[in-house]
Design a protein around this motif. Sequence first.
Motif, PDB file in Angstrom:
ATOM      1  N   ILE A   1       4.449 -11.937  -0.822  1.00  0.00           N
ATOM      2  CA  ILE A   1       3.795 -10.658  -0.548  1.00  0.00           C
ATOM      3  C   ILE A   1       4.443  -9.578  -1.396  1.00  0.00           C
ATOM      4  O   ILE A   1       5.671  -9.464  -1.433  1.00  0.00           O
ATOM      5  N   LEU A   2       3.618  -8.769  -2.055  1.00  0.00           N
ATOM      6  CA  LEU A   2       4.091  -7.627  -2.832  1.00  0.00           C
ATOM      7  C   LEU A   2       3.631  -6.354  -2.131  1.00  0.00           C
ATOM      8  O   LEU A   2       2.434  -6.068  -2.071  1.00  0.00           O
ATOM      9  N   ALA A   3       4.578  -5.590  -1.598  1.00  0.00           N
ATOM     10  CA  ALA A   3       4.253  -4.380  -0.838  1.00  0.00           C
ATOM     11  C   ALA A   3       4.680  -3.148  -1.622  1.00  0.00           C
ATOM     12  O   ALA A   3       5.869  -2.890  -1.781  1.00  0.00           O
ATOM     13  N   LEU A   4       3.706  -2.389  -2.100  1.00  0.00           N
ATOM     14  CA  LEU A   4       3.963  -1.166  -2.859  1.00  0.00           C
ATOM     15  C   LEU A   4       3.808   0.034  -1.938  1.00  0.00           C
ATOM     16  O   LEU A   4       2.765   0.198  -1.295  1.00  0.00           O
ATOM     17  N   ALA A   5       4.839   0.875  -1.862  1.00  0.00           N
ATOM     18  CA  ALA A   5       4.810   2.075  -1.012  1.00  0.00           C
ATOM     19  C   ALA A   5       4.443   1.720   0.423  1.00  0.00           C
ATOM     20  O   ALA A   5       3.555   2.326   1.035  1.00  0.00           O
ATOM     21  N   PHE A   6       5.125   0.732   0.971  1.00  0.00           N
ATOM     22  CA  PHE A   6       4.852   0.343   2.355  1.00  0.00           C
ATOM     23  C   PHE A   6       5.106   1.543   3.269  1.00  0.00           C
ATOM     24  O   PHE A   6       6.208   2.105   3.277  1.00  0.00           O
ATOM     25  N   PRO A   7       4.100   1.964   4.051  1.00  0.00           N
ATOM     26  CA  PRO A   7       4.245   3.166   4.889  1.00  0.00           C
ATOM     27  C   PRO A   7       4.958   2.831   6.197  1.00  0.00           C
ATOM     28  O   PRO A   7       4.323   2.510   7.194  1.00  0.00           O
ATOM     29  N   LEU A   8       6.272   2.933   6.193  1.00  0.00           N
ATOM     30  CA  LEU A   8       7.068   2.500   7.338  1.00  0.00           C
ATOM     31  C   LEU A   8       6.681   3.229   8.620  1.00  0.00           C
ATOM     32  O   LEU A   8       6.688   2.640   9.701  1.00  0.00           O
TER      33      LEU A   8
ATOM     34  N   THR B   1      -1.088 -20.976  -6.628  1.00  0.00           N
ATOM     35  CA  THR B   1      -0.232 -20.094  -5.846  1.00  0.00           C
ATOM     36  C   THR B   1      -0.937 -18.780  -5.588  1.00  0.00           C
ATOM     37  O   THR B   1      -1.416 -18.141  -6.518  1.00  0.00           O
ATOM     38  N   LEU B   2      -0.969 -18.371  -4.322  1.00  0.00           N
ATOM     39  CA  LEU B   2      -1.573 -17.094  -3.945  1.00  0.00           C
ATOM     40  C   LEU B   2      -0.476 -16.102  -3.579  1.00  0.00           C
ATOM     41  O   LEU B   2       0.382 -16.384  -2.744  1.00  0.00           O
ATOM     42  N   VAL B   3      -0.519 -14.935  -4.230  1.00  0.00           N
ATOM     43  CA  VAL B   3       0.358 -13.819  -3.880  1.00  0.00           C
ATOM     44  C   VAL B   3      -0.544 -12.677  -3.443  1.00  0.00           C
ATOM     45  O   VAL B   3      -1.487 -12.322  -4.149  1.00  0.00           O
ATOM     46  N   VAL B   4      -0.254 -12.106  -2.280  1.00  0.00           N
ATOM     47  CA  VAL B   4      -1.070 -11.006  -1.775  1.00  0.00           C
ATOM     48  C   VAL B   4      -0.245  -9.727  -1.750  1.00  0.00           C
ATOM     49  O   VAL B   4       0.984  -9.766  -1.658  1.00  0.00           O
ATOM     50  N   GLY B   5      -0.923  -8.598  -1.855  1.00  0.00           N
ATOM     51  CA  GLY B   5      -0.195  -7.338  -1.848  1.00  0.00           C
ATOM     52  C   GLY B   5      -1.128  -6.162  -1.921  1.00  0.00           C
ATOM     53  O   GLY B   5      -2.346  -6.273  -1.771  1.00  0.00           O
ATOM     54  N   GLY B   6      -0.536  -5.009  -2.166  1.00  0.00           N
ATOM     55  CA  GLY B   6      -1.297  -3.774  -2.263  1.00  0.00           C
ATOM     56  C   GLY B   6      -0.382  -2.590  -2.096  1.00  0.00           C
ATOM     57  O   GLY B   6       0.832  -2.744  -1.960  1.00  0.00           O
ATOM     58  N   ARG B   7      -0.985  -1.402  -2.129  1.00  0.00           N
ATOM     59  CA  ARG B   7      -0.197  -0.189  -1.928  1.00  0.00           C
ATOM     60  C   ARG B   7      -0.531   0.431  -0.567  1.00  0.00           C
ATOM     61  O   ARG B   7      -1.688   0.422  -0.129  1.00  0.00           O
ATOM     62  N   SER B   8       0.493   0.907   0.124  1.00  0.00           N
ATOM     63  CA  SER B   8       0.345   1.638   1.374  1.00  0.00           C
ATOM     64  C   SER B   8      -0.480   0.842   2.400  1.00  0.00           C
ATOM     65  O   SER B   8      -0.073  -0.232   2.816  1.00  0.00           O
TER      66      SER B   8
ATOM     67  N   ALA C   1      -0.865  -2.684   1.502  1.00  0.00           N
ATOM     68  CA  ALA C   1       0.327  -3.501   1.731  1.00  0.00           C
ATOM     69  C   ALA C   1       0.385  -3.969   3.176  1.00  0.00           C
ATOM     70  O   ALA C   1       0.766  -5.109   3.473  1.00  0.00           O
ATOM     71  N   ARG C   2       0.018  -3.086   4.103  1.00  0.00           N
ATOM     72  CA  ARG C   2       0.010  -3.459   5.517  1.00  0.00           C
ATOM     73  C   ARG C   2      -1.004  -4.581   5.776  1.00  0.00           C
ATOM     74  O   ARG C   2      -0.702  -5.544   6.497  1.00  0.00           O
ATOM     75  N   VAL C   3      -2.187  -4.458   5.202  1.00  0.00           N
ATOM     76  CA  VAL C   3      -3.200  -5.503   5.363  1.00  0.00           C
ATOM     77  C   VAL C   3      -2.674  -6.833   4.834  1.00  0.00           C
ATOM     78  O   VAL C   3      -2.806  -7.873   5.488  1.00  0.00           O
ATOM     79  N   ALA C   4      -2.069  -6.803   3.664  1.00  0.00           N
ATOM     80  CA  ALA C   4      -1.546  -8.025   3.059  1.00  0.00           C
ATOM     81  C   ALA C   4      -0.495  -8.677   3.943  1.00  0.00           C
ATOM     82  O   ALA C   4      -0.471  -9.906   4.105  1.00  0.00           O
ATOM     83  N   CYS C   5       0.381  -7.863   4.530  1.00  0.00           N
ATOM     84  CA  CYS C   5       1.412  -8.400   5.414  1.00  0.00           C
ATOM     85  C   CYS C   5       0.802  -9.016   6.672  1.00  0.00           C
ATOM     86  O   CYS C   5       1.173 -10.125   7.080  1.00  0.00           O
ATOM     87  N   ARG C   6      -0.114  -8.297   7.280  1.00  0.00           N
ATOM     88  CA  ARG C   6      -0.683  -8.765   8.552  1.00  0.00           C
ATOM     89  C   ARG C   6      -1.449 -10.068   8.404  1.00  0.00           C
ATOM     90  O   ARG C   6      -1.556 -10.854   9.359  1.00  0.00           O
TER      91      ARG C   6
END
Length: 212
Positions: A136-143, A111-118, A121-126
């Motif tokens: 996906i784990l998004a920490l401090a996603f910069p809306l 199982t792969l979980v991707v994420g990051g901060r700020s 997090a955007r890179v992981a989502c895209r």
Amino acid sequence: MKAAAGETAPAKVAAAGREVATPHGVARYQLDVPADHGGTLLVLGHGAGGDVEAPDLVAVHDAALARGVAVALVTQPYRVAGRRAPAPAAQLDAAWLAVIAELRGALDFATLVVGGRSSGARVACRTAREAGAARILALAFPLHPPGKPEKSRAEELETGVPTLVLNGDRDAFGVPGERPHVRVHVLPGETHALSKRTATLAAAAVDFVAGG
């Protein structure tokens, strides 16, 4: 990697760090695998001008290892080269996917979980769908940029992949709203740094990462 305040030291791990040639320069990753690895790999990226030693990343890293989750901390090529200004989004995404491809050859995981901060997090989502991520784990996603709510990045969260967003209620970059496949956990008193309640943050993050 030192344990964050309030966290116990992770289980004994086998650690590996290496550089990866990407289409946009050399990236670096640190891969830590707990002795009781259960088959999940969490890959985390840093913020735009920061690094993988950010308090929230350290806390999640240590808590994940303690739960039997392998963790890879990825440093983008522009930071490896000593620059603080981030590369364009397309370059960040391509470098990130190159590292994930390398990790698939370095570790046997289910199982792969991707994420990051700020920015991470955007890179992981895209890139989540192309990477084959389960979560996906998004920490401090910069809306949005500070003071510019009209420049929303909310569409980047619309991946169809189960996502947990952890943001502070005092984040100048805004707080995303919940939507299908996206859960939002707001931490009172936290700013964009997510540096005050790292134990609470890490507990919520790892429950999600581990499939809870």
